[in-house]
Design a protein around this motif. Structure first.
Motif, mmCIF file in Angstrom:
data_model
loop_
_atom_site.group_PDB
_atom_site.id
_atom_site.type_symbol
_atom_site.label_atom_id
_atom_site.label_comp_id
_atom_site.label_asym_id
_atom_site.label_seq_id
_atom_site.Cartn_x
_atom_site.Cartn_y
_atom_site.Cartn_z
ATOM 1 N N PHE A 1 0.847 -1.190 0.000
ATOM 2 C CA PHE A 1 0.000 0.000 0.000
ATOM 3 C C PHE A 1 0.885 1.244 0.000
ATOM 4 C CE2 PHE A 1 -3.795 -2.089 2.454
ATOM 5 C CZ PHE A 1 -3.953 -2.994 1.408
ATOM 6 N N ASP A 2 0.501 2.233 -0.804
ATOM 7 C CA ASP A 2 1.302 3.455 -0.899
ATOM 8 C C ASP A 2 1.461 4.147 0.451
ATOM 9 O OD1 ASP A 2 1.492 2.988 -3.593
ATOM 10 O OD2 ASP A 2 -0.071 4.418 -4.162
ATOM 11 N N TYR A 3 0.364 4.278 1.199
ATOM 12 C CA TYR A 3 0.458 5.013 2.454
ATOM 13 C C TYR A 3 1.317 4.262 3.466
ATOM 14 C CZ TYR A 3 -2.715 2.247 5.405
ATOM 15 O OH TYR A 3 -3.276 1.249 6.165
ATOM 16 N N VAL A 4 1.286 2.935 3.416
ATOM 17 C CA VAL A 4 2.126 2.150 4.326
ATOM 18 C C VAL A 4 3.600 2.332 3.968
ATOM 19 C CG1 VAL A 4 2.605 -0.149 5.235
ATOM 20 C CG2 VAL A 4 0.255 0.509 4.713
ATOM 21 N N ARG A 5 3.883 2.427 2.657
ATOM 22 C CA ARG A 5 5.258 2.697 2.223
ATOM 23 C C ARG A 5 5.727 4.053 2.764
ATOM 24 N NH1 ARG A 5 9.500 0.279 1.784
ATOM 25 N NH2 ARG A 5 10.030 1.951 3.237
ATOM 26 N N ARG A 6 4.827 5.045 2.799
ATOM 27 C CA ARG A 6 5.206 6.350 3.344
ATOM 28 C C ARG A 6 5.500 6.257 4.835
ATOM 29 N NH1 ARG A 6 0.267 8.192 -0.038
ATOM 30 N NH2 ARG A 6 1.241 8.282 -2.098
ATOM 31 N N ILE A 7 4.701 5.477 5.554
ATOM 32 C CA ILE A 7 5.000 5.269 6.976
ATOM 33 C C ILE A 7 6.337 4.547 7.115
ATOM 34 C CG2 ILE A 7 4.253 4.142 9.106
ATOM 35 C CD1 ILE A 7 1.372 4.547 8.205
ATOM 36 N N GLY A 8 6.587 3.564 6.241
ATOM 37 C CA GLY A 8 7.872 2.876 6.255
ATOM 38 C C GLY A 8 9.027 3.834 6.031
ATOM 39 N N ASP A 9 8.842 4.827 5.167
ATOM 40 C CA ASP A 9 9.885 5.826 4.940
ATOM 41 C C ASP A 9 10.162 6.624 6.213
ATOM 42 O OD1 ASP A 9 10.272 5.104 2.295
ATOM 43 O OD2 ASP A 9 8.920 6.634 1.498
ATOM 44 N N VAL A 10 9.109 7.006 6.923
ATOM 45 C CA VAL A 10 9.304 7.724 8.189
ATOM 46 C C VAL A 10 10.099 6.866 9.160
ATOM 47 C CG1 VAL A 10 8.161 8.774 10.178
ATOM 48 C CG2 VAL A 10 7.210 9.111 7.887
ATOM 49 N N THR B 1 11.212 14.243 1.880
ATOM 50 C CA THR B 1 10.829 14.906 0.627
ATOM 51 C C THR B 1 11.448 14.191 -0.566
ATOM 52 O OG1 THR B 1 10.611 17.052 1.737
ATOM 53 C CG2 THR B 1 10.895 17.073 -0.658
ATOM 54 N N ARG B 2 12.716 13.823 -0.435
ATOM 55 C CA ARG B 2 13.398 13.108 -1.520
ATOM 56 C C ARG B 2 12.735 11.763 -1.779
ATOM 57 N NH1 ARG B 2 16.586 9.124 -2.417
ATOM 58 N NH2 ARG B 2 16.718 8.541 -0.203
ATOM 59 N N ARG B 3 12.432 11.035 -0.728
ATOM 60 C CA ARG B 3 11.805 9.723 -0.888
ATOM 61 C C ARG B 3 10.420 9.852 -1.508
ATOM 62 N NH1 ARG B 3 13.257 5.159 2.977
ATOM 63 N NH2 ARG B 3 15.420 5.550 3.590
ATOM 64 N N ALA B 4 9.662 10.838 -1.074
ATOM 65 C CA ALA B 4 8.311 11.025 -1.619
ATOM 66 C C ALA B 4 8.355 11.358 -3.100
ATOM 67 C CB ALA B 4 7.593 12.131 -0.847
ATOM 68 N N ALA B 5 9.331 12.188 -3.492
ATOM 69 C CA ALA B 5 9.423 12.610 -4.893
ATOM 70 C C ALA B 5 9.917 11.502 -5.807
ATOM 71 C CB ALA B 5 10.340 13.824 -5.004
ATOM 72 N N SER B 6 10.660 10.545 -5.259
ATOM 73 C CA SER B 6 11.244 9.486 -6.083
ATOM 74 C C SER B 6 10.463 8.179 -6.017
ATOM 75 C CB SER B 6 12.696 9.231 -5.656
ATOM 76 O OG SER B 6 12.754 8.796 -4.308
ATOM 77 N N ALA B 7 9.353 8.155 -5.285
ATOM 78 C CA ALA B 7 8.555 6.935 -5.156
ATOM 79 C C ALA B 7 7.891 6.590 -6.483
ATOM 80 C CB ALA B 7 7.496 7.114 -4.078
ATOM 81 N N VAL B 8 7.541 5.317 -6.650
ATOM 82 C CA VAL B 8 6.843 4.882 -7.858
ATOM 83 C C VAL B 8 5.562 5.692 -8.034
ATOM 84 C CG1 VAL B 8 5.706 2.946 -8.980
ATOM 85 C CG2 VAL B 8 7.847 2.580 -7.727
ATOM 86 N N PHE B 9 4.798 5.822 -6.964
ATOM 87 C CA PHE B 9 3.633 6.697 -6.954
ATOM 88 C C PHE B 9 3.999 7.891 -6.081
ATOM 89 C CE2 PHE B 9 1.931 2.464 -7.798
ATOM 90 C CZ PHE B 9 1.203 2.721 -8.945
ATOM 91 N N ARG B 10 4.325 8.988 -6.721
ATOM 92 C CA ARG B 10 4.906 10.121 -6.011
ATOM 93 C C ARG B 10 3.925 10.719 -5.003
ATOM 94 N NH1 ARG B 10 8.271 13.483 -10.675
ATOM 95 N NH2 ARG B 10 9.691 11.758 -11.251
#
Length: 279
Positions: A52-61, A234-243
């Motif tokens: 899930f995209d949002y879970v990937r964002r939590i994983g980035d944090v 910010t870098r991770r969010a911009a470079s994600a498969v689904f930005r």
């Protein structure tokens, strides 16, 4: 699977019918849904894979937190995707999950090897009661990802609860919240306003279309008394498969506008997704 365990891919749980569906694209991966609303995706062979995209964002944090094992609290369990991720990425972490749905947790234990996650405990209780029971300054990370019938329980969004989370966090600890909202972001803006009353540093990560009010979706809030790793996220969010877009500082204050914090005396009902949306 334990000997004697039931093998049905469906189970009646507290908030409806839970179902496990195999992911045909990845061996030994499963999607957990309740009443047709997707709740969790887990890859038992590779728990670092976050679908899930949002879970990937939590994983980035989580990945941007200081190195080493974590003491983590999770409010809402589902299939325990993030506890599995932390156990794999940060060996030696000690984790506690609070979840009110005993039947769902037992289903996950039987079918998805929950007992095999090192140093993970699950307590059947609601998030407010669970957090209230924890000592001061005892957690590095608190993750709120709890839904009942596709909506966040309103009592977990209040100023009183957020202050209790801050009490439990160690100095510099991080609070992460999964919020779902639709056009106008009325609920999300109030959740951010609530966090900003308690924490010095707050940011929001979301799909640009969700931030612009074009569709219903998930937003990830991160908050801390210490400075958050804005540049790396910010870098991770911009470079994600689904930005995704990261919003903080003046831009976040502008987004929040005049939204008021949520309190026990003035609660706010979380929105539920339209039938076509997945949580």
């Amino acid at each position: 699977m334990p000997r004697g365990a039931r093998t049905s891919n469906q189970r009646q749980v507290r908030f409806g019918t839970a179902e496990l569906m195999r992911d045909l694209d990845r061996p030994n991966s499963w999607l957990l849904s309740v009443d047709g609303v997707a709740q969790s995706h887990v890859d038992l062979d590779d728990p670092t894979y976050l679908d899930f995209d949002y879970v990937r964002r939590i994983g980035d944090v989580i990945d941007c937190l200081p190195d080493g094992p974590l003491r983590a609290l999770h409010i809402g369990g589902g299939a325990c995707t993030l506890p599995r991720y932390i156990a794999a990425r940060r060996p030696g972490s000690s984790q506690l999950v609070f979840d009110v749905d005993a039947e769902l947790i037992e289903f996950v234990r039987e079918r998805l090897d929950l007992r095999g996650v090192p140093r993970l405990r699950v307590r059947i209780t609601d998030g407010r009661t669970g957090v209230a029971s924890r000592p001061d300054a005892s957690a590095d990370l608190v993750v709120l990802d709890a839904f009942e019938r596709a909506a966040m329980p309103g009592g977990l969004a209040t100023l009183e609860f957020t202050r209790d989370v801050a009490r439990v966090l160690r100095p510099g600890g991080t609070y992460v919240v999964n919020i779902s909202d639709g056009p106008g972001l009325r609920f999300a803006r109030r959740v951010v306003a609530t966090a900003a009353e308690v924490f010095d540093s707050v940011l929001l990560l979301a799909d640009p279309g969700v931030l612009r009010g074009r569709r219903f979706g998930n937003l990830v809030l991160a908050a801390s008394a210490a400075e958050l790793p804005v540049a790396e996220l910010t870098r991770r969010a911009a470079s994600a498969v689904f930005r995704a877009r990261l919003v903080t500082g003046a831009d976040l204050r502008s987004l929040v506008g005049r939204a008021e914090p949520i309190t026990d005396a003035a609660p706010a009902a979380a929105p539920t997704p339209p039938d076509s949306a997945f949580t």
